[in-house]
Scaffold this active site. Sequence first.
Site, PDB file in Angstrom:
ATOM      1  N   CYS A 130     -36.866   8.949  -8.884  1.00 41.63           N
ATOM      2  CA  CYS A 130     -36.372   8.279 -10.088  1.00 41.63           C
ATOM      3  C   CYS A 130     -35.302   7.235  -9.780  1.00 41.63           C
ATOM      4  CB  CYS A 130     -35.851   9.301 -11.099  1.00 41.63           C
ATOM      5  SG  CYS A 130     -34.738  10.532 -10.405  1.00 41.63           S
ATOM      6  N   HIS A 242     -30.034   7.299 -15.418  1.00 40.53           N
ATOM      7  CA  HIS A 242     -29.383   7.114 -14.118  1.00 40.53           C
ATOM      8  C   HIS A 242     -28.753   5.727 -14.056  1.00 40.53           C
ATOM      9  CE1 HIS A 242     -31.093  10.793 -12.938  1.00 40.53           C
ATOM     10  NE2 HIS A 242     -31.936  10.407 -12.002  1.00 40.53           N
TER      11      HIS A 242
END
Length: 343
Positions: A130, A242
């Site tokens: 990710c 993130h």
Amino acid sequence: MGYRVAIVGATGNVGREMLNILEEVEFPVDKIHAIASRKSMGVEVSFGDKIIKCQDVEQFDFSTVDLVLMSVSGEFSKQWAAKIGEAGPMVIDNSSAWRMDPDVPLIVPEVNPDDVEWADRKNIIANPNCSTAQLVVALKPLHDRARIKRVVVSTYQSVSGAGKEGMDELWDQTKGVFVLGAPEPKKFPKQIAFNVIPYIGAFDEDGNTDEEAKMWNETHKMIDPDIKLTVTCVRVPVMVGHSEAVNIEFHEHLDADEARDLLRDSPGLVVIDQRHDKGYMTPKEAQGEFPVFVSRIRNDPTVEHGLNMWVVADNLRKGAALNAVQIAQLLHERGLIGQKTLA
């Protein structure tokens, strides 16, 4: 004319998001199957206005589908992905199991779409980590213009990257701090509520973690093995999204204004970069969104050709489920998914 699609790991955060995004982008689906381990057999998940019951992976006949999207552990994927690919469908795998296999393309469609052309070697395509996915989307147009020499990345990774257990632990600890004290950590090695943890994965003999190793290995495979990349991965008390502080040194001159224009014109990217107290992106604002967002673009005067930027994305979307669906769309556009009609 649509496809027969199976989601393996359909009860997890990313599996459910895959189902949501397939519906959102109106991917051509004739038949959808939710697949999970035996303990989740019969659990219901939604696909648009339909409710689907999960089927047991050990009993399901994968030769009856055209496309399989997997969001499972690396160990589970090693056991199942090759078997499924041999049965006929193309497998898009979200785990770390196949990413560095030389016969398996590792793909972010905005970065290296042509690699899908050799996916038939094993009928498996790997989805990157990710934190890597959002990084390479931002790096690729800059590398094409000025050749990246070195990158220093510090990540600020949300607890959803550790799954539902990570999200539950942050929630329970945050509540507990104000009542009887935070419960002892289970998913994370230390308390995550009101804290940051500079450790994701496991240490190697050099003191790096495997999360950090994934980022440099995957960036090298997808963009350029000559890029020098150093990473520190940090878990932060954010539910979803993130963030990355990225410092880049180039071989050629590239100033902040040109970089900003390049990024604005590149696929999958949105630039939010105004020099006032609200002129940047945060993970909270990126939650539920498709693009990778870039902010705080500025020159780094400490090196000859340097640039700093801030990169944010929804890790459950671009970092996982969305990228997998975008790979499926790419396969569809190039006619690389086999049978298109129900048997």
